[in-house]
Design a protein around this motif. Structure first.
Motif, short mmCIF file in Angstrom:
data_model
loop_
_atom_site.label_atom_id
_atom_site.label_comp_id
_atom_site.label_asym_id
_atom_site.label_seq_id
_atom_site.Cartn_x
_atom_site.Cartn_y
_atom_site.Cartn_z
N ILE A 244 0.84 -1.20 0.00
CA ILE A 244 0.00 0.00 0.00
C ILE A 244 0.87 1.25 0.00
N GLU A 245 1.93 1.23 0.81
CA GLU A 245 2.84 2.39 0.87
C GLU A 245 3.53 2.62 -0.47
N ALA A 246 3.96 1.53 -1.12
CA ALA A 246 4.62 1.66 -2.42
C ALA A 246 3.66 2.22 -3.46
N ARG A 247 2.42 1.78 -3.41
CA ARG A 247 1.43 2.29 -4.36
C ARG A 247 1.15 3.77 -4.11
N THR A 248 1.12 4.16 -2.85
CA THR A 248 0.90 5.57 -2.51
C THR A 248 2.05 6.43 -3.01
N ARG A 249 3.28 5.94 -2.81
CA ARG A 249 4.46 6.68 -3.30
C ARG A 249 4.42 6.82 -4.81
N LYS A 250 4.06 5.74 -5.49
CA LYS A 250 4.02 5.77 -6.95
C LYS A 250 2.97 6.76 -7.44
N ALA A 251 1.81 6.79 -6.77
CA ALA A 251 0.74 7.70 -7.18
C ALA A 251 1.15 9.15 -7.00
N SER A 252 2.07 9.42 -6.06
CA SER A 252 2.49 10.79 -5.80
C SER A 252 3.58 11.27 -6.75
N GLN A 253 4.18 10.33 -7.49
CA GLN A 253 5.21 10.69 -8.44
C GLN A 253 4.60 11.26 -9.71
N LYS A 254 5.40 12.02 -10.44
CA LYS A 254 4.94 12.56 -11.71
C LYS A 254 4.80 11.43 -12.71
N THR A 255 3.76 11.50 -13.54
CA THR A 255 3.54 10.50 -14.58
C THR A 255 4.75 10.42 -15.49
N GLY A 256 5.20 9.20 -15.71
CA GLY A 256 6.32 9.01 -16.62
C GLY A 256 7.68 9.33 -16.02
N GLU A 257 7.75 9.59 -14.74
CA GLU A 257 9.03 9.90 -14.09
C GLU A 257 9.84 8.62 -13.96
N LEU A 258 10.94 8.50 -14.72
CA LEU A 258 11.74 7.30 -14.74
C LEU A 258 13.19 7.65 -14.47
N ILE A 259 13.91 6.71 -13.91
CA ILE A 259 15.31 6.93 -13.60
C ILE A 259 16.17 6.67 -14.83
N LEU A 260 15.87 5.62 -15.59
CA LEU A 260 16.72 5.19 -16.68
C LEU A 260 16.44 5.95 -17.97
N ALA A 261 17.50 6.20 -18.72
CA ALA A 261 17.35 6.74 -20.06
C ALA A 261 16.89 5.62 -20.99
N PRO A 262 16.39 5.94 -22.17
CA PRO A 262 15.97 4.90 -23.12
C PRO A 262 17.11 3.94 -23.45
N PHE A 263 16.80 2.66 -23.63
CA PHE A 263 17.81 1.67 -23.96
C PHE A 263 17.19 0.62 -24.86
N THR A 264 17.99 -0.11 -25.58
CA THR A 264 17.52 -1.13 -26.51
C THR A 264 16.80 -2.25 -25.77
N GLY A 265 15.58 -2.55 -26.20
CA GLY A 265 14.81 -3.63 -25.60
C GLY A 265 13.83 -3.19 -24.54
N GLU A 266 13.83 -1.91 -24.17
CA GLU A 266 12.95 -1.47 -23.08
C GLU A 266 11.48 -1.66 -23.42
N ASP A 267 11.15 -1.66 -24.73
CA ASP A 267 9.75 -1.81 -25.13
C ASP A 267 9.23 -3.21 -24.86
N GLN A 268 10.11 -4.15 -24.56
CA GLN A 268 9.69 -5.52 -24.25
C GLN A 268 9.26 -5.68 -22.80
N LEU A 269 9.59 -4.71 -21.96
CA LEU A 269 9.36 -4.84 -20.52
C LEU A 269 8.01 -4.29 -20.12
N THR A 270 7.39 -4.93 -19.13
CA THR A 270 6.17 -4.39 -18.54
C THR A 270 6.54 -3.23 -17.62
N PRO A 271 5.57 -2.39 -17.24
CA PRO A 271 5.89 -1.30 -16.30
C PRO A 271 6.51 -1.80 -15.01
N ARG A 272 6.04 -2.93 -14.48
CA ARG A 272 6.62 -3.47 -13.24
C ARG A 272 8.04 -3.92 -13.48
#
Length: 209
Positions: free
Chosen positions: A123-151
């Motif tokens: 529940i805490e992790a979901r709350t933290r995620k909801a408070s983050q900006k949409t699309g806020e990611l740590i990693l830059a684009p890389f080859t194969g990222e489109d194969q991965l699920t959001p999780r």
């Protein structure tokens, strides 16, 4: 007390075993959660169409619709994390459920403190995620990222930052074993043999850009 913004958090329990339902209800209610229990997948799905709890605890084995079938019917975009209940022999099915969108799984026999900790972290992790900006990611684009699920992307971010399975699980509100499941799936999709390979794949494109 299990509250958020002054509202009592609700747990849905789905299990055909009345003793399991009663035991889990007692554990959650003593910790301040509101609990609604369902003896089968059909009654749960009917309720899930009209309201969303804080978390769902769903048994793998039930007569009629199995837990996996219920999860599939629920769909990948349901608004609450789903924990699968599994015995030791049900772990492969629980792993398949995670691949299909389940948040995590709880192994029998239950330890009350462990169950509550895992639910709170989710529940805490979901709350933290909801408070983050949409699309806020740590990693830059890389080859194969489109194969991965959001999780899987979230797990890979933690791995690339050097987090252990335990640390990544705590940050995402899932168990270290489930992190291992996601890690194996990520390595398979990206063609990595080990964690060092994963880091090279992720950061090689960054260095070239």
């Amino acid at each position: 007390m299990a509250t958020a913004n002054g509202t009592t958090q609700e747990v849905f329990i789905v299990d055909d075993d009345g003793a399991v339902r009663d035991a889990l209800r007692l554990v959650f209610e003593m910790d301040g959660y509101q609990v609604t229990a369902f003896p089968d997948g059909g009654s749960f799905l009917a309720a899930a169409r009209t309201r969303t709890p804080s978390v769902v605890v769903l048994d793998v084995h039930m007569p009629g619709r199995s837990g996996l079938e219920v999860l599939q019917e629920l769909g990948p975009h349901y608004g609450a994390p789903v924990f699968m209940i599994s015995g030791q022999g049900d772990i492969p099915m629980a792993v398949e459920a995670i691949r299909q969108g389940a948040h995590d799984f709880l192994e029998k026999p239950f330890d009350a403190d462990t169950v509550l900790t895992r639910i709170r972290e989710a529940i805490e992790a979901r709350t933290r995620k909801a408070s983050q900006k949409t699309g806020e990611l740590i990693l830059a684009p890389f080859t194969g990222e489109d194969q991965l699920t959001p999780r899987e992307r979230e797990v890979l971010e933690r791995i690339a930052m050097g987090a252990s399975n335990k640390e990544a699980g705590r940050q995402l509100g899932i168990s270290p074993r489930t992190i291992e499941v996601h890690r194996a799936r990520i390595m398979e999709k990206l063609g990595a043999r080990n964690t060092a390979d994963l880091v090279r794949i992720v950061y090689s494109d960054v260095r070239r850009n």
